[in-house]
Write a protein that holds these residues in place. Structure first.
Motif, short mmCIF file in Angstrom:
data_model
loop_
_atom_site.label_atom_id
_atom_site.label_comp_id
_atom_site.label_asym_id
_atom_site.label_seq_id
_atom_site.Cartn_x
_atom_site.Cartn_y
_atom_site.Cartn_z
N VAL A 1 43.37 39.61 39.45
CA VAL A 1 44.29 39.29 40.54
C VAL A 1 45.17 38.10 40.15
O VAL A 1 44.66 36.99 39.98
N PRO A 2 46.49 38.30 39.98
CA PRO A 2 47.38 37.16 39.72
C PRO A 2 47.52 36.31 40.99
O PRO A 2 47.58 36.84 42.11
N ASN A 3 47.58 35.01 40.82
CA ASN A 3 47.78 34.09 41.94
C ASN A 3 48.88 33.10 41.57
O ASN A 3 48.97 32.65 40.43
N THR A 4 49.72 32.76 42.54
CA THR A 4 50.76 31.77 42.35
C THR A 4 50.82 30.85 43.57
O THR A 4 50.19 31.10 44.58
N ARG A 5 51.57 29.79 43.44
CA ARG A 5 51.80 28.84 44.53
C ARG A 5 50.50 28.19 45.02
O ARG A 5 50.41 27.75 46.17
N GLY A 6 49.46 28.14 44.20
CA GLY A 6 48.23 27.47 44.59
C GLY A 6 47.31 28.28 45.46
O GLY A 6 46.27 27.79 45.88
N PHE A 7 47.65 29.55 45.73
CA PHE A 7 46.80 30.38 46.58
C PHE A 7 45.73 31.04 45.71
O PHE A 7 45.78 32.23 45.44
N ASN A 8 44.77 30.24 45.27
CA ASN A 8 43.75 30.74 44.36
C ASN A 8 42.59 31.31 45.16
O ASN A 8 41.58 30.66 45.41
N ILE A 9 42.74 32.55 45.58
CA ILE A 9 41.71 33.24 46.34
C ILE A 9 41.35 34.52 45.59
O ILE A 9 42.12 35.01 44.77
N PRO A 10 40.17 35.08 45.86
CA PRO A 10 39.75 36.27 45.11
C PRO A 10 40.70 37.45 45.25
O PRO A 10 40.78 38.28 44.37
N ASN A 11 41.40 37.54 46.38
CA ASN A 11 42.40 38.61 46.52
C ASN A 11 43.62 38.02 47.19
O ASN A 11 43.57 37.58 48.33
N ASN A 12 44.72 38.03 46.48
CA ASN A 12 45.95 37.42 46.98
C ASN A 12 46.72 38.47 47.78
O ASN A 12 47.52 39.23 47.23
N PHE A 13 46.49 38.52 49.09
CA PHE A 13 47.07 39.56 49.93
C PHE A 13 48.59 39.48 49.99
O PHE A 13 49.25 40.47 50.27
N ARG A 14 49.15 38.32 49.75
CA ARG A 14 50.60 38.13 49.88
C ARG A 14 51.29 38.03 48.53
O ARG A 14 52.35 37.43 48.42
N PHE A 15 50.69 38.60 47.51
CA PHE A 15 51.33 38.68 46.20
C PHE A 15 51.67 40.14 45.93
O PHE A 15 50.80 41.01 45.90
N MET A 16 52.97 40.43 45.76
CA MET A 16 53.42 41.81 45.60
C MET A 16 53.47 42.19 44.13
O MET A 16 53.84 41.38 43.28
#
Length: 612
Positions: A167-182
């Motif tokens: 799961v790629p994460n950006t903007r510091g949203f380091n969560i197991p599933n980035n629901f708002r990353f398209m």
């Protein structure tokens, strides 16, 4: 950024063969070799195309190329590769001998991106920060795959839940599933509707077919909707008109080499790509890949409910560490709050109530160690005119792995399919696609462990056994920590133990029941509580965009609109049809649930606006 340019020299080394032009457009066959000037070595991977047409090929590992198409003399060949300046060569007849030497020199490069404004533009003029991986960067990356290479992109952090699920994460949203990353693949949103996230690259392109990856680390929601508020990855694949022929790769590796958690295992991936174009009008491509390996194991034993907490037993120092009867260990399931059993006995001359947790099961006993990822995609492309192309694409992905949400989910036989139809012109496109999601035989680890324990008696029944034996041990003068261990052994008698046939049969039964509620199980009777994750959905999406700026020279304007419908099939667990009788709501089926979204966008020099 530094790159290279090339100078083009003709030497009489390889002949240009052509079929004589008897008609207006004759079938012409061109062959030749591309060399690197300074080393005189063949130069592979050079794009050879006809200027003004969608005909092209690549030089092979020996620098050789061959191009066949219906053309008229004269025409111009364009030689281009990353790190070299594109050069043009006019071919006037079929008798001209040809060989090409490319000379490298350092110049500044201005890359082109499409993600920033939804239209092709210079990266230097992009209104937002865009990080791009092109073909050369992808080939040179020291990573197992191009998708793993995203972790090295500035502003991107990759969370690895499984070998097959990243799961790629950006903007510091380091969560197991980035629901708002398209994540887009050729304009198609890869998000699985009910799981709510793109399943890594489970249905995406293979390394053989990827042309470029553009990462928008900041919010892209103004142009792409709320799902892109944390950022976006835009994956573009190779055109079969330009990149033709057969490509194959085989990757083999070994993981778990230390042998601590699992035995050393082979990790293998096979991929095949084939593309062909005909008469500069019709082209097709197919891709296939298969990955298989042994997944990582989460086996940390840290206690989340240590003895000093009120939810444990802080008054009794001897019940600490490994002797904590209320322990809630990482990567052990069934020992959380829902498995807490208060036990009251006579101890020290008064009534003492101890917090005790059910024994639970370790993650290593509940998951499947073998993971797979099978991908297939194909596309048909037809040029209605020189600048108008109609295409149909199909993608299919099957995967196993671990998905982290509130609890860990064992993904098993998950499938995602995608159908796309697109009409694309020079300054507009119309696109429609359908995504079909099926979670297969997946299951939730936490209710699985709870219901495995409940099959050996409810918390009340189990607690009574524990209480009776604990009181007997204390009355005999046994120290409290040992008495707790003896009481647990008696209460757990008859429990399904990992590695036994009884455990495997019970596990298969529970993972086949679509009801996460704790069952009122009776020892020896069939389990009533389940752990299955049965989620089915379809996503229907239509969108259109018109780059008005190409028609109106004095204004840079882009207009667009989209409509999306999510169709969720009730599973009786996460999604329920409330029109059904109460007793039947936990069974799958019923009236499908629909969620609809409509939106429009306008991109002008002064604003980026999206309404819904």
């Amino acid at each position: 950024m530094k790159a290279h340019y090339a100078s083009l020299l003709l030497v009489p080394a390889v002949a240009l063969a052509a079929v004589p032009a008897r008609a207006q457009d004759a079938l012409i066959a061109i062959s030749g070799t591309v060399y690197e000037k300074s080393t005189k070595q063949p130069l592979p991977g050079v794009s050879v195309s006809v200027k003004g047409a969608s005909v092209g090929t690549q030089s092979d590992m020996n620098g050789k190329f061959e191009l066949k198409s219906r053309l008229r003399f004269p025409f111009t060949l364009v030689f281009n590769t990353v790190g070299y300046e594109a050069r043009e060569l006019e071919v006037a007849s079929g008798s001209q001998p040809i060989a090409v030497q490319l000379e490298s020199r350092a110049i500044a490069v201005n890359e082109v991106v499409v993600s920033a404004s939804r239209v092709e533009e210079s990266r230097l003029k992009s209104p937002v920060a865009i990080e791009k991986l092109d073909i050369r960067a992808i080939k040179e990356t020291p990573a197992p795959s191009f998708y793993d290479a995203l972790e090295n992109v500035k502003g991107v952090q990759m969370t690895t839940s499984s070998i097959t699920f990243k799961v790629p994460n950006t903007r510091g949203f380091n969560i197991p599933n980035n629901f708002r990353f398209m994540q887009l693949v050729d304009g198609v949103d890869m998000q699985a509707a009910t799981l709510g996230v793109p399943l890594g690259n489970a249905i995406g392109p293979t390394e053989l077919d990827i042309a470029s990856v553009e990462i928008t680390p900041g919010a892209a929601s103004a142009l792409y909707g709320m799902n892109a508020i944390n950022g976006m990855a835009n994956l573009t694949t190779k055109s079969p008109f330009t990149y033709q022929g057969l490509s194959v790769y085989q990757k083999v590796g070994v993981n778990h080499v230390d042998g601590k958690d699992r035995d050393p295992s082979v990790l293998t991936e096979t991929a095949v790509r084939y593309a062909q174009a005909f008469n500069n009008k019709f082209a097709f491509k197919v891709n296939f890949s298969y990955l298989r390996g042994t997944d990582w194991l989460a086996d940390t034993q840290t206690d989340q409910n240590p003895q000093n907490l009120n939810s444990a037993n802080p008054r009794f120092s001897e019940l600490s560490g490994a002797n904590n009867p209320a322990a809630d260990l990482w990567n052990r399931y069934g020992d959380d709050r829902s498995g807490n059993v208060p036990v009251a006995i006579q101890y020290g001359g008064r009534t003492e109530t101890f917090n005790v947790r059910r024994t639970g099961y370790y993650e290593k006993d509940l998951i499947s160690p073998t993971v797979r990822n099978l991908k297939f995609d194909g596309g048909l492309f037809y040029k209605l005119t020189e600048k108008l192309e109609l295409s149909y694409g199909y993608r299919y992905g099957l995967m196993d792995g671990i998905f982290q949400r509130g609890n860990k989910i064992q993904l098993k036989d998950v499938t995602v399919q995608n159908h796309k139809l697109e009409l694309r012109g020079a300054d507009y496109y119309v696109r429609s696609y359908v995504l079909v999601e099926n979670t297969g035989d997946s299951y939730n680890l936490n209710p699985l462990a709870l219901n495995l324990d409940l099959n050996n008696g409810s918390n009340t029944v189990w607690g009574n056994k524990f209480r009776t034996e604990l009181q007997n041990q204390v009355n005999r003068g046994t120290d409290l920590a040992t008495a707790m261990q003896q009481a647990r052994a008696v209460a757990d008698a008859g429990r399904a133990e990992p590695g036994t046939e009884a455990f495997n049969q019970l596990k298969n039964t529970i993972t086949g029941i679509n009801n996460w509620d704790s069952g009122v199980n009776v020892p020896g009777a069939p389990a009533t509580g389940g752990a299955a994750l049965w989620q089915r959905s379809r996503t229907y999406h239509n969108e259109a965009q018109w780059n008005v700026g190409r028609r109106i020279k004095f204004a840079d304007v882009v207009l667009g609109a989209d409509a999306r419908v999510y169709e969720v099939i009730p599973d009786g667990n996460n999604f329920v049809d409330f029109s059904k009788p109460l007793a039947d709501r936990t069974t799958p089926g019923g009236n499908n649930v629909y969620y609809k979204k409509f939106g429009a966008l306008r991109k002008a020099p002064s604003c980026y606006c999206k309404t819904a």
